[in-house]
Each structure stands twice: as structure tokens, then as C-alpha cells.
Design an enzyme around this catalytic site. Structure first.
Site, PDB file in Angstrom:
ATOM      1  N   SER A 299      64.212  66.074  16.389  1.00 15.20           N
ATOM      2  CA  SER A 299      64.341  64.898  15.532  1.00 15.20           C
ATOM      3  C   SER A 299      63.309  63.815  15.869  1.00 15.20           C
ATOM      4  O   SER A 299      62.121  64.005  15.652  1.00 15.20           O
ATOM      5  CB  SER A 299      65.772  64.358  15.636  1.00 15.20           C
ATOM      6  OG  SER A 299      66.027  63.389  14.658  1.00 15.20           O
ATOM      7  N   ASP A 310      48.965  65.021  14.904  1.00 16.05           N
ATOM      8  CA  ASP A 310      48.199  65.011  13.650  1.00 16.05           C
ATOM      9  C   ASP A 310      47.022  64.039  13.717  1.00 16.05           C
ATOM     10  O   ASP A 310      45.969  64.290  13.127  1.00 16.05           O
ATOM     11  CB  ASP A 310      49.107  64.624  12.487  1.00 16.05           C
ATOM     12  CG  ASP A 310      49.917  65.808  11.964  1.00 16.05           C
ATOM     13  OD1 ASP A 310      49.839  66.897  12.570  1.00 16.05           O
ATOM     14  OD2 ASP A 310      50.633  65.632  10.955  1.00 16.05           O
ATOM     15  N   LYS A 324      64.147  70.064  13.766  1.00 18.64           N
ATOM     16  CA  LYS A 324      65.073  69.290  12.927  1.00 18.64           C
ATOM     17  C   LYS A 324      64.256  68.274  12.133  1.00 18.64           C
ATOM     18  O   LYS A 324      63.864  67.243  12.653  1.00 18.64           O
ATOM     19  CB  LYS A 324      66.119  68.580  13.780  1.00 18.64           C
ATOM     20  CG  LYS A 324      67.107  67.748  12.964  1.00 18.64           C
ATOM     21  CD  LYS A 324      68.113  67.065  13.869  1.00 18.64           C
ATOM     22  CE  LYS A 324      69.039  66.166  13.062  1.00 18.64           C
ATOM     23  NZ  LYS A 324      68.334  64.998  12.483  1.00 18.64           N
TER      24      LYS A 324
END
Length: 442
Positions: A299, A310, A324
Site C-alpha cells: 500500500s 519511476d 496492493k
């Protein structure tokens, strides 16, 4: 002219006829759907009444309804659930990261509550509670036979209230009582330390305290190291961090980014998409960052790892995360409970969802357990060097200060080697930062 008007009117009527042909079945379908829904609600009421009146034993009607609600929510996905009042309160305590209590980390052993460690500057520590103590009674009631959660709940309470705990301590013949006044206890969501020239930030959960703990710990350890120039990088340890508050995951990510998107969320309704962007300011001043993750990272942890990965701001090391990729909204109910409902999916800056896939590390490193050394490896560890030989020549190319510096570096390498036996992934991350520092200096 009349011909054009007639044609226009005719077209309009034709449009009305076509619209009517389409809306008629749609209205009928919606009416049938509503009818079916109410029929099923009647069916639920019928079944509830039969259970209430005909079941072999008398039933608790409130619990029966709560169980039905829980089943309805559980049928949606694994993360939607019903929170009875006591569970809702417990969740709020966890996300606030503070509660009225004693300030001890505990486990359960031999049926009793065992103190792992008292937290510094808390009522328990000031009263003399020690690591290894057994708490055998709370306010005169034995802890034997109770679950750990039940015992912990009894030790929590209103700030300023008194509690008497009975302690059994090794080396002390008889158990003794301690009277302690509860105070506000703040759970540290981030613990910072220095390993060699690296600041390690262990983030255990995302509560209201997380960003504040991280910022304070980071600045404190940088100062302790001698300033940012003395630090070669930072490790964010997110292993076994189950997640928590979305806003804290965003703030932690922002702490290491200067700009760009951190995460986006998309719900069911059109126009429900939300985008969260970084603001200028990097707490690490651009120093290298390594993130440690494993299958227990979920999460909010995955939001941080995905955002920094990224943006190529951090190297992610470890094993694949839990996966998740959904957002839950907690909705309070009139009866003091709440429902936790999945309302959106989240996406990393590149637009990828990690749902069921997880964040894949840049460098896959398993946590290897300590292994027994072969005879050859033991011999290598015990090997003598030139400097160990009696009467060996000294090195005349280095000053005394440079020799001391070299010895310190060698000692740090040996400490990292020892760390591999305790925490291989962390040692690997330290090696990466050392390698990046060495390349940067060339």
C-alpha cells in the site's frame, strides 16, 4: 420555404419517435432492476426473521446484522470491511500514532505479557520497568490466559489515570507492584540511525507521525554525522511495512523529490481522478537513495517505492512487494462504527498500477540467512597479513593521519561484512551507496 419547414418538423418528430423507442426499454430495465433489489431486501428480511424466531438457540440480533454487513463488504474485495465501534476506535488510535498508556513494547511468552523494551522518557521507563520483565497482573487481574491484545487494551486508558501492574523479574524472588500514571504515548513510525557514512531510515508504518518522525530523524542523524557532506547517502527501509495513510505516503515521497507527480488515484465516477505532485525541496539535497522492500511492503510503502523508482530518484533493492494498489476510504456510521470501502485504484507516476503485481525491485536481493563457513573460508578469515609479522617494515607513503583514516575505512568494511550475517539486504544497500560514492569521486 414551407417545404424546408415541414422537413425540419418531420425530422424533429422522427427524432422524438427514435428517442422514445430507446428510452422505453431503458426505463423498463431500470424499473426491473429496482424491483429485483427490493425483492432481495425483502428476502433478507424474511431470512433474518426466520433465524430470529426459529433457530435452535436465541440469537443476538445486533451481531447477526453486523455479520450480514461484514459478509456483504467482504464479498467486494479483501480490503473492504465493517468496523464495529471498538475496532473503529482501535484503528483511529493506530493511525493517530498516539494513545494514553504506559510506553512499553511487549510480546507474549509462557502465557504472560513480556516487556521487549520500555520506550525512553515514558511512564513505564521512569517507573523502572525493564526489558525482560513479565507483567503477570494488570490492576490485580492475571494476564495468564488472556490474549496479548486484551492485555494491551487494559494497559491503555485515559491520560492521567492510574494503573497497577505486577512485575516478575529474573533475579528478584517475589513479584512486585508498580503504580504508574498513564500519559500520552507517541509511537515512533520512523527510527533513524547511522551505518558507516549512511543514514538508515526504518519506516515501520504510515501514521500521522510518520513524516514528522522522518524529518526529525533525518536531520538529527545528518547533524550527528557532521553535516550533509559527511553522508554518502540514505536508505529508506520499508520492509514489512503494511502501509497506512495516503497523505503520509505522499509527504514522505515529496521529502526526496523536487518536482513531478507522486501518485494518482482514479475512482468509479467520471472526474474522480486525483493527482498529487511534489513540491520543491529535497531533504537529502540530492544525495543517493536506496529503498529496501520485500513481500511485506504494501500500500503506502508501494506508493513511496513506486514514485521514487519511476522518477529514478532511488534504487529499489530487495524482493517484489505485496501488490496492493487500491485506496480505502473510512466512512463513519451513525452507530459509532464505520465501513472501510475501496473507492479508488492508485497509479505510479508512469501510469502503472501495482495491483496484484507489486513493485519489482531494480536489484533483486533475497534475505539470505547466516550460513556456516567452509574450512577454506574460516582459514581466509583467520589469515595473517604482512602487518601482523614481527619486525615488518612500516608504510612510508602515508602520513599518520592517512593511516588512521585507512584503518577506520577498513574497520567500517569489516562492520558491514558482519552486518551481512544479520541483514544481508541492508548490507547490500550500504555497498551500493559506497560504490556510487566511489564512482562520484572519480
Amino acid at each position: 420555404m414551407n417545404k424546408f419547414i415541414s422537413a425540419a418538423i418531420g425530422g424533429a418528430f422522427a427524432g422524438v419517435i427514435i428517442t422514445s423507442q430507446l428510452t422505453g426499454p431503458l426505463i423498463a430495465q431500470e424499473t426491473q432492476r429496482i424491483k429485483s433489489t427490493y425483492e432481495h431486501l425483502d428476502l433478507f428480511g424474511d431470512i433474518f426473521e426466520r433465524i430470529r424466531s426459529a433457530y435452535v438457540e436465541e440469537v443476538d440480533e445486533e451481531k447477526l446484522i453486523e455479520s450480514a454487513i461484514s459478509g456483504m463488504l467482504r464479498s467486494l474485495d479483501p480490503h473492504s470491511s465493517y468496523l464495529p465501534p471498538e475496532d473503529f476506535e482501535s484503528m483511529q488510535v493506530h493511525t493517530r500514532g498516539e494513545f494514553g498508556g504506559l510506553g512499553i513494547e511487549v510480546t507474549q511468552e509462557q502465557g504472560y505479557v513480556k516487556v521487549v523494551s520500555p520506550i525512553d522518557d515514558t511512564p513505564a521507563a521512569n517507573a523502572g520497568v525493564e526489558a525482560g520483565d513479565f507483567i503477570t497482573k494488570v490492576d490485580g487481574v492475571t494476564t495468564l490466559g488472556q490474549t496479548l491484545d486484551e492485555s494491551v487494551e487494559k494497559m491503555r486508558g485515559p491520560v492521567g489515570s492510574e494503573i497497577v501492574i505486577t512485575i516478575a523479574r529474573e533475579g528478584v524472588d517475589e513479584p512486585f507492584d508498580l503504580t504508574i500514571v498513564r500519559e500520552t504515548i507517541k509511537i515512533r513510525a520512523v527510527r533513524a540511525r547511522i551505518e558507516s557514512e549512511t543514514v538508515v531510515l526504518r519506516v515501520s508504518s504510515f501514521t500521522d507521525q510518520t513524516y514528522r518522525n522522518l524529518e526529525e530523524g533525518l536531520k538529527e542523524k545528518v547533524k550527528e554525522a557532521g553535516g550533509m557532506d559527511a553522508v554518502n547517502g540514505f536508505i529508506i527501509d520499508l520492509r514489512n511495512n503494511p502501509g497506512g495513510l495516503l497523505n503520509q505516503a505522499i509527504r514522505v515521497s515529496d521529502a526526496f523529490l523536487e518536482k513531478g507527480e507522486i501518485v494518482s488515484t482514479r475512482g468509479r465516477q467520471n472526474g474522480s481522478a486525483e493527482h498529487y505532485n511534489a513540491t520543491p525541496g529535497d531533504l537529502t539535497e540530492g544525495k543517493p537513495v536506496v529503498i529496501l522492500v520485500n513481500g511485506g511492503s504494501a500500500s503506502a510503502s508501494e506508493i513511496v517505492a513506486g514514485a521514487l523508482q519511476d522518477h529514478r530518484r532511488a534504487i529499489v533493492v530487495g524482493t517484489r512487494t505485496f501488490g496492493k494498489g487500491s485506496v480505502q476510504t473510512v466512512m463513519p456510521l451513525q452507530a459509532e462504527g464505520a465501513i472501510r470501502l475501496t473507492t479508488a485504484r492508485y497509479y505510479t507516476p508512469s501510469g502503472r498500477s501495482i495491483q496484484a503485481l507489486g513493485v519489482s525491485p531494480d536489484i533483486l536481493v533475497n534475505q539470505r540467512p547466516p550460513v556456516e563457513l567452509t574450512e577454506e573460508e574460516e582459514a581466509e578469515q583467520n589469515r595473517r597479513f604482512e602487518a601482523d609479522l614481527a619486525g615488518s617494515l612500516s608504510n612510508d607513503s602515508l602520513s599518520d593521519a592517512e593511516k588512521e583514516q585507512l584503518k577506520a575505512e577498513q574497520l567500517a568494511q569489516e562492520e558491514t561484512a558482519k552486518l551481512r550475517e544479520q541483514d544481508y539486504q541492508l548490507a547490500y544497500a550500504l555497498d551500493i551507496l559506497k560504490g556510487l560514492t566511489a564512482l562520484d569521486q572519480n
